[in-house]
Design a protein around this motif. Sequence first.
Motif, mmCIF file in Angstrom:
data_model
loop_
_atom_site.group_PDB
_atom_site.id
_atom_site.type_symbol
_atom_site.label_atom_id
_atom_site.label_comp_id
_atom_site.label_asym_id
_atom_site.label_seq_id
_atom_site.Cartn_x
_atom_site.Cartn_y
_atom_site.Cartn_z
ATOM 1 N N LEU A 1 0.850 -1.183 0.000
ATOM 2 C CA LEU A 1 0.000 0.000 0.000
ATOM 3 C C LEU A 1 0.886 1.233 0.000
ATOM 4 O O LEU A 1 1.666 1.448 0.942
ATOM 5 C CB LEU A 1 -0.904 0.007 1.233
ATOM 6 N N LEU A 2 0.775 2.069 -1.033
ATOM 7 C CA LEU A 2 1.650 3.228 -1.202
ATOM 8 C C LEU A 2 0.824 4.502 -1.299
ATOM 9 O O LEU A 2 -0.028 4.639 -2.182
ATOM 10 C CB LEU A 2 2.493 3.082 -2.478
ATOM 11 N N ASP A 3 1.078 5.442 -0.394
ATOM 12 C CA ASP A 3 0.371 6.721 -0.383
ATOM 13 C C ASP A 3 1.312 7.809 -0.917
ATOM 14 O O ASP A 3 2.280 8.176 -0.253
ATOM 15 C CB ASP A 3 -0.085 7.052 1.038
ATOM 16 N N GLU A 4 1.044 8.301 -2.113
ATOM 17 C CA GLU A 4 1.876 9.317 -2.779
ATOM 18 C C GLU A 4 3.357 8.918 -2.804
ATOM 19 O O GLU A 4 4.234 9.650 -2.332
ATOM 20 C CB GLU A 4 1.712 10.681 -2.092
ATOM 21 N N PRO A 5 3.680 7.756 -3.389
ATOM 22 C CA PRO A 5 5.068 7.281 -3.357
ATOM 23 C C PRO A 5 6.035 8.121 -4.183
ATOM 24 O O PRO A 5 7.241 8.098 -3.925
ATOM 25 C CB PRO A 5 4.960 5.863 -3.928
ATOM 26 N N ALA A 6 5.533 8.865 -5.193
ATOM 27 C CA ALA A 6 6.426 9.645 -6.056
ATOM 28 C C ALA A 6 6.705 11.035 -5.507
ATOM 29 O O ALA A 6 7.484 11.792 -6.101
ATOM 30 C CB ALA A 6 5.827 9.758 -7.461
ATOM 31 N N HIS B 1 -1.634 11.752 -6.841
ATOM 32 C CA HIS B 1 -2.243 12.847 -7.584
ATOM 33 C C HIS B 1 -1.598 13.007 -8.953
ATOM 34 O O HIS B 1 -2.068 13.794 -9.770
ATOM 35 C CB HIS B 1 -2.100 14.164 -6.802
ATOM 36 N N VAL B 2 -0.499 12.290 -9.210
ATOM 37 C CA VAL B 2 0.211 12.413 -10.486
ATOM 38 C C VAL B 2 -0.431 11.446 -11.473
ATOM 39 O O VAL B 2 0.079 10.361 -11.742
ATOM 40 C CB VAL B 2 1.714 12.125 -10.319
ATOM 41 N N LEU B 3 -1.596 11.831 -12.013
ATOM 42 C CA LEU B 3 -2.382 10.922 -12.839
ATOM 43 C C LEU B 3 -1.688 10.566 -14.138
ATOM 44 O O LEU B 3 -1.877 9.471 -14.671
ATOM 45 C CB LEU B 3 -3.751 11.550 -13.138
ATOM 46 N N SER B 4 -0.863 11.474 -14.668
ATOM 47 C CA SER B 4 -0.196 11.199 -15.929
ATOM 48 C C SER B 4 0.737 9.996 -15.817
ATOM 49 O O SER B 4 0.942 9.264 -16.794
ATOM 50 C CB SER B 4 0.595 12.422 -16.391
ATOM 51 N N GLU B 5 1.305 9.771 -14.632
ATOM 52 C CA GLU B 5 2.210 8.636 -14.456
ATOM 53 C C GLU B 5 1.474 7.336 -14.201
ATOM 54 O O GLU B 5 2.005 6.266 -14.475
ATOM 55 C CB GLU B 5 3.170 8.920 -13.297
ATOM 56 N N LEU B 6 0.257 7.416 -13.693
ATOM 57 C CA LEU B 6 -0.467 6.203 -13.350
ATOM 58 C C LEU B 6 -0.805 5.363 -14.570
ATOM 59 O O LEU B 6 -0.933 4.145 -14.469
ATOM 60 C CB LEU B 6 -1.738 6.553 -12.576
#
Length: 319
Positions: free
Chosen positions: A171-176, A206-211
């Motif tokens: 489980l990763l919360d805002e890992p980037a 929140h970095v949707l472009s990377e998802l």
Amino acid sequence: MAIVSEQPGGQQVPDGGITAQGVSRSFGAVRAVDHMDFHAPAGRVTALIGPNGAGKTTLLLMLASLLAPDQGTITVGGLDPVRNRAEVRSRLGWMPDTLGVWESLTAREILTQMARFYRLPASGIAPRVTDMLERVRLADLADQPARVLSRGQQQRLSLARALIHDPSVLLLDEPASGLDPGSRIELRTTLRQLAAEGKAVVVSSHVLSELDEIADGAVFVNNGRTVRQQTTEEAAAAGRRYAITAADPAALAAELARLGLDFRREEGRRPGVSLVLHNELGAERLLRDLVLAGVGIRSFAPAVGALEETYMNLEGERR
């Protein structure tokens, strides 16, 4: 808003992943999560997407067994965290959005202590710690106090800490957050490798472009509720906005109008147009038609990722 699930009928899929059904959690008069459903299957990366205040962090805390739901059920590999807390936690790796390190300890000491907490065999702790430090590129800083690490380095240490006991669910919360571009690419590669190893990987970002490059599917939440679940392929098939620029913008607009396509003009450093295309085949045909019509195309690409397109459409529906 109705839930759209990638599982027919919203049925729970028995696998090594993690599932929440109808979970709710309130803090006083504030209902942070309201009958939310979630499923992250083993061997896949699942994105958790929603605006600030949507209930993402509260859900993650419940999935990590750090917060008990007021209602609903959670299972990790088929196990109930309430009845099997120790075994469930041994299967979970948790990376919060802030590390919370022991600043006076070194990276090696932190990982060693975490390995002891998880009761790894004493003989295997040192090699496991060394392997994790190398995996997150902190071997050169292994014996430096955690307080000297940059934000990005602390994020990498947090990932190593979550992986130290080889969990089946991550489980990763805002890992980037705080990572430089090179480290973000490495994170992307690492998460895909972990999924390929059979782990269920959950990423809230929140970095949707990377998802789009990381996730196999996504769960969209808002106002404490699940509003949509879909695979990345389903998101791409729903269509997305493409941005096009040309040497002669007027000629481009004229040809699109002749083809009967609805588009909008985009102003900026590189003026152009954008329009919604329903699939990649449609994009391929349009590009071919424009080139054959003699329009000098300079760029032709999706304006946003497929998951970002879904998110923006959901935001538009909400408003």
